[in-house]
Design a protein around this motif. Structure first.
Motif, mmCIF file in Angstrom:
data_model
loop_
_atom_site.group_PDB
_atom_site.id
_atom_site.type_symbol
_atom_site.label_atom_id
_atom_site.label_comp_id
_atom_site.label_asym_id
_atom_site.label_seq_id
_atom_site.Cartn_x
_atom_site.Cartn_y
_atom_site.Cartn_z
ATOM 1 N N GLY A 185 0.905 -1.194 0.024
ATOM 2 C CA GLY A 185 -0.082 -0.075 -0.123
ATOM 3 C C GLY A 185 0.790 1.131 -0.008
ATOM 4 O O GLY A 185 2.052 1.112 0.342
ATOM 5 N N LEU A 186 0.339 2.370 -0.614
ATOM 6 C CA LEU A 186 0.799 3.575 -0.527
ATOM 7 C C LEU A 186 -0.200 4.604 0.331
ATOM 8 O O LEU A 186 -1.238 4.666 -0.225
ATOM 9 C CB LEU A 186 1.258 4.283 -1.853
ATOM 10 C CG LEU A 186 1.578 5.556 -1.887
ATOM 11 C CD1 LEU A 186 3.081 5.820 -1.259
ATOM 12 C CD2 LEU A 186 1.823 5.896 -3.490
ATOM 13 N N PHE A 187 0.035 5.252 1.277
ATOM 14 C CA PHE A 187 -0.740 6.158 2.033
ATOM 15 C C PHE A 187 -0.435 7.463 2.108
ATOM 16 O O PHE A 187 0.904 7.684 2.232
ATOM 17 C CB PHE A 187 -1.108 5.382 3.373
ATOM 18 C CG PHE A 187 0.007 5.466 4.409
ATOM 19 C CD1 PHE A 187 0.226 6.436 5.302
ATOM 20 C CD2 PHE A 187 0.770 4.253 4.388
ATOM 21 C CE1 PHE A 187 1.415 6.549 6.019
ATOM 22 C CE2 PHE A 187 1.733 4.480 5.522
ATOM 23 C CZ PHE A 187 1.957 5.270 6.229
ATOM 24 N N ALA A 188 -1.374 8.338 1.990
ATOM 25 C CA ALA A 188 -1.003 9.686 1.997
ATOM 26 C C ALA A 188 -2.382 10.216 2.610
ATOM 27 O O ALA A 188 -3.282 10.529 1.803
ATOM 28 C CB ALA A 188 -0.546 10.399 0.890
ATOM 29 N N GLN A 225 -0.040 12.599 7.356
ATOM 30 C CA GLN A 225 1.159 11.449 7.474
ATOM 31 C C GLN A 225 1.134 10.962 5.821
ATOM 32 O O GLN A 225 0.272 10.875 5.198
ATOM 33 C CB GLN A 225 1.189 10.663 8.450
ATOM 34 C CG GLN A 225 -0.284 9.773 8.528
ATOM 35 C CD GLN A 225 -0.272 8.947 9.742
ATOM 36 O OE1 GLN A 225 0.418 8.030 9.643
ATOM 37 N NE2 GLN A 225 -1.189 9.088 10.563
ATOM 38 N N ALA A 226 2.264 10.505 5.762
ATOM 39 C CA ALA A 226 2.365 9.620 4.269
ATOM 40 C C ALA A 226 3.654 8.472 4.392
ATOM 41 O O ALA A 226 4.512 8.748 5.321
ATOM 42 C CB ALA A 226 2.868 10.450 3.170
ATOM 43 N N GLY A 227 3.476 7.464 3.518
ATOM 44 C CA GLY A 227 4.440 6.440 3.707
ATOM 45 C C GLY A 227 3.937 5.182 2.921
ATOM 46 O O GLY A 227 3.071 5.306 2.017
ATOM 47 N N ILE A 228 4.618 4.116 3.102
ATOM 48 C CA ILE A 228 4.385 2.949 2.394
ATOM 49 C C ILE A 228 4.179 1.763 3.302
ATOM 50 O O ILE A 228 4.432 1.862 4.783
ATOM 51 C CB ILE A 228 5.386 2.505 1.503
ATOM 52 C CG1 ILE A 228 6.926 2.452 2.207
ATOM 53 C CG2 ILE A 228 5.781 3.301 0.355
ATOM 54 C CD1 ILE A 228 8.070 1.834 1.467
ATOM 55 N N SER A 229 3.169 0.867 2.959
ATOM 56 C CA SER A 229 2.869 -0.255 3.807
ATOM 57 C C SER A 229 2.880 -1.528 3.210
ATOM 58 O O SER A 229 2.915 -1.768 1.989
ATOM 59 C CB SER A 229 1.686 0.236 4.592
ATOM 60 O OG SER A 229 0.429 -0.239 3.656
ATOM 61 N N VAL A 230 3.035 -2.704 4.095
ATOM 62 C CA VAL A 230 2.975 -4.010 3.504
ATOM 63 C C VAL A 230 2.115 -4.962 4.636
ATOM 64 O O VAL A 230 2.427 -4.828 5.727
ATOM 65 C CB VAL A 230 4.484 -4.683 3.413
ATOM 66 C CG1 VAL A 230 5.168 -4.444 4.608
ATOM 67 C CG2 VAL A 230 4.136 -6.205 2.724
ATOM 68 N N GLY A 231 1.071 -5.776 4.225
ATOM 69 C CA GLY A 231 0.534 -6.424 4.958
ATOM 70 C C GLY A 231 0.396 -7.918 4.740
ATOM 71 O O GLY A 231 0.641 -8.268 3.427
ATOM 72 N N PHE A 232 0.296 -8.779 5.564
ATOM 73 C CA PHE A 232 0.121 -10.287 5.349
ATOM 74 C C PHE A 232 -1.045 -10.742 6.009
ATOM 75 O O PHE A 232 -1.438 -10.499 7.458
ATOM 76 C CB PHE A 232 1.454 -10.928 6.152
ATOM 77 C CG PHE A 232 1.603 -12.262 5.870
ATOM 78 C CD1 PHE A 232 1.686 -12.847 4.650
ATOM 79 C CD2 PHE A 232 1.279 -13.118 6.834
ATOM 80 C CE1 PHE A 232 1.584 -14.157 4.523
ATOM 81 C CE2 PHE A 232 1.030 -14.457 6.702
ATOM 82 C CZ PHE A 232 1.609 -15.045 5.418
ATOM 83 N N GLU A 258 0.021 -5.574 9.782
ATOM 84 C CA GLU A 258 0.520 -4.527 8.690
ATOM 85 C C GLU A 258 1.814 -3.922 9.656
ATOM 86 O O GLU A 258 1.964 -3.653 10.464
ATOM 87 C CB GLU A 258 -0.593 -3.566 8.552
ATOM 88 C CG GLU A 258 0.038 -2.204 7.636
ATOM 89 C CD GLU A 258 -1.099 -1.385 7.376
ATOM 90 O OE1 GLU A 258 -0.690 -0.191 7.914
ATOM 91 O OE2 GLU A 258 -1.871 -1.295 6.681
ATOM 92 N N ALA A 259 2.881 -3.833 8.666
ATOM 93 C CA ALA A 259 3.923 -3.061 8.997
ATOM 94 C C ALA A 259 4.117 -1.650 7.825
ATOM 95 O O ALA A 259 3.726 -1.945 6.760
ATOM 96 C CB ALA A 259 5.302 -3.920 8.744
#
Length: 459
Positions: A185-188, A225-232, A258-259
């Motif tokens: 994911g890309l969140f902003a 806030q903004a960043g990138i995420s990875v979920g399992f 999620e991290a």
């Protein structure tokens, strides 16, 4: 595994993360049980798709028409120079632009407008602040009191929603088989801006009187806030559960970790005010009093990281489904960056290294339900949802199907009262959906109406 593929398809077709489609908007934003709600409840990743229908087709960004065709929302002529922005004859309105720009999939019929503060005789905004020994008043040009409590967006920071990251702008899941899936994911987001009077100023505005040796201030808060995420994630169906006098119920459970790695962050709480002397008078030569702090992270000057765990359960029996999802059942978040502080003695902030962090159980709850009601003519589906994150929200709505036609309606409380009306048509090889939506206008607070449209083609 095929059910998990639904998550991939919905996220890919949906485009921008967990967004409300036109069908949902026609029911006031109602979220129905299904794989499309897996972000709010991971158990829905194993739930069969289409049981209560789904948004179909491509949601047209008709809000772009509002940015181009409506002069008060079109920024292009205003960008010709600063004089165009300050010219009283310029129709451009920053608040109208913001309202339309933040709703790209809706053509707003009456976007928020700051013209409410403009004196038509002069063409300029007039907010009058009257301060004397007997009291304080803040009014418009007609002498009407102005409500200073307003906000933009939905605050989402460590101070408000702890380890939760905003809903992703872009989320791409991959099925791994054996009921497992991975997503990137890309969140902003998490953008929130609020202005409110201090308790002393609120009381003074209410009574029209000031007290001696008292500070009166306006408080400004903001987050982003903004960043990138990875979920399992893992989701599966458990053995049926027998319910007396009701029959067997299908049970689904899911969990997701999620991290995230944070790129930019802002969290501020700042106030500016004035203080009365021992006689209850304001000294015009006395400088304003600044208090509060602003913490920010930008690339090259700090970063953020964290992880969280989400859990969910869904039960379905005889055409009725109930699901409960808990995001951030356990979470950790830490941001490092720069902090600016004002202690009330100077207008110049004290700068230093800062940190924001949280750890523990700070959950966001999401409960939703839906049922299908057989009718002699057509079919009816009704549903509702209730959630709590930074605040409480809820919606109820339904859809009536009659042959290829669909009729929808809904009511909700989500950052103010909202309702939706919608209609759709399922033809041979195509679908068309439209909705009339509402939301609360930023700052001015009136109800804004919008029109949304989607088109689907089958091959």
């Amino acid at each position: 595994m095929s059910r998990l593929v639904w998550v991939v398809l919905i996220a890919t077709v949906g485009g921008l993360g967990f967004s409300q489609g036109v069908r949902s908007l026609g029911m006031a934003g109602l979220v129905l049980p299904g794989p499309g709600a897996a972000y709010l409840n991971p158990a829905y990743a194993a739930f069969p798709g289409g049981l209560y229908g789904a948004d179909q087709g491509f949601q047209l960004p008709i809000g772009l028409l509002g940015l181009v065709l409506r002069p008060e929302s079109n920024p292009l002529p205003a960008l010709g120079g600063l004089s165009n922005l300050t010219n009283e004859n310029s129709p451009f309105d920053v608040l109208s632009f913001y309202d339309q720009f933040s709703h790209p999939y809706e053509f707003l019929i009456n976007p928020a407008s700051s013209r409410a503060f403009i004196n038509p005789n002069t063409g300029y905004p007039e907010i009058q602040i009257s301060v004397d020994a007997t009291g304080i008043q803040i009014t418009d040009y007609q002498g009407n009191p102005i409500n200073l409590d307003f906000g933009l967006g939905t605050p989402a920071g460590v101070g408000s929603s702890k380890a939760l990251t905003p809903a992703p702008l872009l989320r791409i899941p991959f099925s791994l088989g054996s009921n497992l899936y991975l997503d990137f994911g890309l969140f902003a987001g998490g953008f929130g801006l609020g202005l409110s009077p201090s308790d002393s100023l609120r009381q003074a505005l209410r009574s029209g009187q000031v007290q001696p040796s008292t500070e009166y201030a306006l408080n400004l808060t903001g987050t982003a806030q903004a960043g990138i995420s990875v979920g399992f994630g893992y989701a599966t169906r458990l053995p049926d559960v027998p319910i007396p006098d009701f029959g067997p119920a299908k049970l689904y459970v899911g969990t997701r970790g999620e991290a995230f790695y944070g790129l930019a962050y802002l969290e501020g709480n700042f106030s500016a005010g004035v203080q009365t002397d021992a006689q209850g008078q304001f000294d015009p030569n006395q400088p304003p009093v600044y208090r509060g702090s602003v913490f920010y992270t930008i690339p090259g000057n700090g970063n953020g990281f964290g992880a969280r765990a989400d859990i969910g359960v869904v039960m379905e029996a005889q055409g009725t489904t109930v699901g409960l999802g808990i995001r951030n059942a356990l979470g950790f978040a830490r941001w490092s960056g720069t902090e600016l502080r004002w202690d009330g003695t100077s207008s110049n902030p004290i700068s230093g290294q800062g940190e924001r962090s949280s750890f523990g159980f700070v959950p966001a709850f999401f409960l939703n339900a839906a049922t299908r009601i057989p009718l002699e003519v057509g079919a009816l589906m009704v549903g509702g949802d209730l959630g709590y994150e930074s605040g409480l929200y809820g919606r109820v709505g339904g859809e009536y199907s009659l042959g290829p036609a669909r009729f929808r309606a809904g009511l909700g409380l989500d950052n103010g009262f909202r309702f939706g009306l919608g209609a759709g048509f399922v033809g041979p090889g195509f679908t068309v959906d439209t909705a009339l939506t509402t939301h609360r206008a930023p700052i001015v607070g009136n109800t804004v109406f919008g029109i949304a449209l989607s088109l689907g083609l089958g091959f």
